[in-house]
Design a protein around this motif. Structure first.
Motif, PDB file in Angstrom:
ATOM      1  N   VAL A  60      98.432  42.350  37.871  1.00 51.96           N
ATOM      2  CA  VAL A  60      97.473  41.397  37.314  1.00 51.96           C
ATOM      3  C   VAL A  60      96.833  41.822  35.988  1.00 51.96           C
ATOM      4  O   VAL A  60      95.996  41.114  35.467  1.00 51.96           O
ATOM      5  N   HIS A  67      92.147  34.072  26.413  1.00 54.20           N
ATOM      6  CA  HIS A  67      90.715  34.212  26.730  1.00 54.20           C
ATOM      7  C   HIS A  67      90.274  35.659  26.582  1.00 54.20           C
ATOM      8  O   HIS A  67      91.092  36.548  26.346  1.00 54.20           O
ATOM      9  N   ASP A  96      91.781  42.318  30.276  1.00 52.19           N
ATOM     10  CA  ASP A  96      93.219  42.396  30.589  1.00 52.19           C
ATOM     11  C   ASP A  96      94.045  41.430  29.733  1.00 52.19           C
ATOM     12  O   ASP A  96      95.262  41.356  29.870  1.00 52.19           O
ATOM     13  N   HIS A  97      93.382  40.701  28.813  1.00 51.30           N
ATOM     14  CA  HIS A  97      94.089  39.813  27.868  1.00 51.30           C
ATOM     15  C   HIS A  97      93.829  40.182  26.407  1.00 51.30           C
ATOM     16  O   HIS A  97      94.586  39.777  25.532  1.00 51.30           O
ATOM     17  N   ASP A 152      94.854  32.687  32.188  1.00 51.82           N
ATOM     18  CA  ASP A 152      94.331  32.604  33.557  1.00 51.82           C
ATOM     19  C   ASP A 152      93.730  31.219  33.729  1.00 51.82           C
ATOM     20  O   ASP A 152      92.999  30.753  32.854  1.00 51.82           O
ATOM     21  N   HIS A 177      89.551  32.253  39.356  1.00 48.92           N
ATOM     22  CA  HIS A 177      90.977  31.900  39.337  1.00 48.92           C
ATOM     23  C   HIS A 177      91.283  30.776  40.318  1.00 48.92           C
ATOM     24  O   HIS A 177      90.735  30.730  41.423  1.00 48.92           O
ATOM     25  N   HIS A 181     101.318  37.763  36.011  1.00 49.96           N
ATOM     26  CA  HIS A 181      99.906  37.968  36.363  1.00 49.96           C
ATOM     27  C   HIS A 181      99.647  37.768  37.858  1.00 49.96           C
ATOM     28  O   HIS A 181      98.844  36.928  38.256  1.00 49.96           O
TER      29      HIS A 181
END
Ligand code: ZN
Ligand code: ZN
Length: 465
Positions: A13, A60, A64-65, A190, A410, A433
């Motif tokens: 993820v 976003h 993690d992005h 996401d 999510h 993801h």
């Protein structure tokens, strides 16, 4: 030829990073950090040459992005970055915070290594606050608006749609020409849960040929948000009524604003017993200011709040404690305080100080409203630790511990399936993801419910579209 090469968030993820190549044009979709068990992956080469990337499209602001963007810049990326205005502002807050934590960690490790004579063996932090500064000052950022068509370069265009995941979040519908034919691909980033307190619902996507979709909760359904809210209210009221205090470890972006919204609603309806609510997190305070600045992107209720009070989140009992002194001042309050503080998983931050002062007292309550990863102090407490060690001191856990599920940013399995079910002409579905086991379950459900075959993307895999 158009291809997608995935360099992160494959069968896991974190670390979102996909390279879309159309002819000679190289477009990176997200450049996120690996977190938790995969952390050492951040040190490894990207797998592509940062100098050759023409554009970076950011979905976003979650770490993690966006977490490897400063490294991308350090390694020579000189293209343009596209991100909504809110994403750009939140990304700066999040990246500065992560750079600060990495620098502090490095200093601590360095001092220890120095005493052992091993300081040269230590690897430097991924980037420092100065690199974050450069990322925002030296690179051109363009802020697309939702639902507006943009031409990226000749033959390639895109539209950002609201993903309802955190403020500013988007999924990207991209079109490109190949041999005189037009093609479409969607990158989900996401995607959010519907019926949230702060953010509007995930937008529909009416058609695409190919889809890269997140599957974080592809194997489960969330409990209804109404139930979650009831559980939350119940703990708050009971604890305050018996003169206790409530400690809430919270993530600075999105979850904190949801909690503020909920507490404000309780205050307005008279459900909140007399108390003081402390937002004891400078980072969450900064993030809340960004939410306030983009109130037009929040739910109708949030916009009503602005009409009513001139502000989205504030109410009389709410206090923002900025300075360390103000934070320490909370310790003098004996009862009826609600303290929201970071970090969300309790592996640092002001919440650990509040644990030291209050977790040993049975009249208090600790309320977990977010995921607690393996190896964190939060996880230890959730799993029933009787003692915790903070600042070298063993402290007994006597406060009541509550885990409230259902506050998720999510979409769950049903949410993802419903979103995909609207997409006409969809032929190719790629799962990213999500944990591998989750993805296997989702793949099966997708076949059963929508008769679509999906491919689980592997690390480094190159897909020819
Ligand atoms: Zn996210
Ligand atoms: Zn993510």
């Amino acid at each position: 030829m158009a291809t997608v090469h995935s360099y992160g968030a494959t069968q896991e993820v974190t670390g979102s990073c996909h390279l879309l190549q159309i002819g000679d044009v190289k477009i990176l979709i997200d450049c996120g950090m690996f977190q938790g068990e995969e952390e050492e992956m951040n040190e490894k080469p990207f797998g592509f040459d940062a100098k050759e990337i023409d554009y970076l499209l950011v979905t976003h602001a979650h770490l993690d992005h966006v977490g490897r963007i400063p490294r991308l810049v350090k390694e020579g990326f000189g293209g343009k970055i596209y991100a909504t205005a809110a994403t750009m502002e939140l990304a700066e807050i999040i990246l500065l915070d992560s750079a600060k934590i990495m620098s502090e960690d490095f200093q601590t490790k360095y001092r220890k290594a120095l005493r052992k004579g091993r300081e040269t063996k230590l690897s430097k932090p991924l980037y420092e606050p100065l690199d974050v500064d450069k990322t925002f000052k030296m690179i051109e950022w363009i802020n697309p608006e939702y639902d507006v068509y943009y031409e990226l370069c000749e033959g390639v265009s895109f539209i950002y749609r609201n993903a309802g995941h955190i403020l500013g979040s988007a999924f990207i519908e991209l079109s490109y020409m190949e041999d005189e034919d037009s093609h479409t691909i969607v990158f989900s980033g996401d995607i959010g849960n519907n019926n949230q307190l702060v953010l509007p619902d995930l937008q529909k996507c009416s058609k695409t040929e190919a889809l890269y979709v997140e599957t974080t909760y592809g194997d489960r359904e969330h409990q209804p948000i109404s139930l979650t809210i009831e559980e939350f209210k119940d703990v708050i009221v009971k604890t305050l009524d018996s003169h206790g205090n409530v400690l809430i470890p919270s993530f600075a972006v999105e979850r904190t604003q949801e909690l503020l919204c909920l507490l404000r609603e309780m205050y307005k309806s008279g459900e909140l017993p007399k108390c003081k609510v402390f937002l004891d997190s400078p980072m969450a305070t900064r993030a809340t200011a960004v939410y306030r600045n983009y109130a037009q992107e929040l739910t109708k209720q949030c916009q009503e709040n602005v009409k009513e009070d001139g502000t989205v989140f504030n109410f009389n009992s709410l206090v923002y404690t900025e300075t360390p002194e103000a934070s320490k001042g909370i310790n003098d309050i004996k009862s009826k305080a609600i303290i929201i503080a970071g970090s969300g998983m309790c592996n640092g931050g002001r919440i650990t100080h509040h644990f030291k002062h209050r977790i040993w007292d049975k009249k208090n309550a600790v309320v977990f409203v977010g995921f607690q990863a393996e190896g964190t102090l939060g996880r230890e407490i959730v799993e029933g630790a009787q003692w915790i060690n903070v600042f070298g001191e063993d402290i007994i856990v006597k406060a009541s511990i509550h885990t409230i599920n259902g506050f998720s940013a999510h979409a769950d399995q049903d949410g993802i399936i419903k979103w995909i079910s609207n997409m006409k002409e969809l032929k190719k579905v790629f799962l990213v993801h999500g944990e591998k086991e989750t993805q296997k379950i989702f793949k099966k459900v997708l076949k059963e419910k929508l008769q679509l075959d999906a491919h689980i993307v592997a690390y480094g895999e190159k897909i020819i579209l």
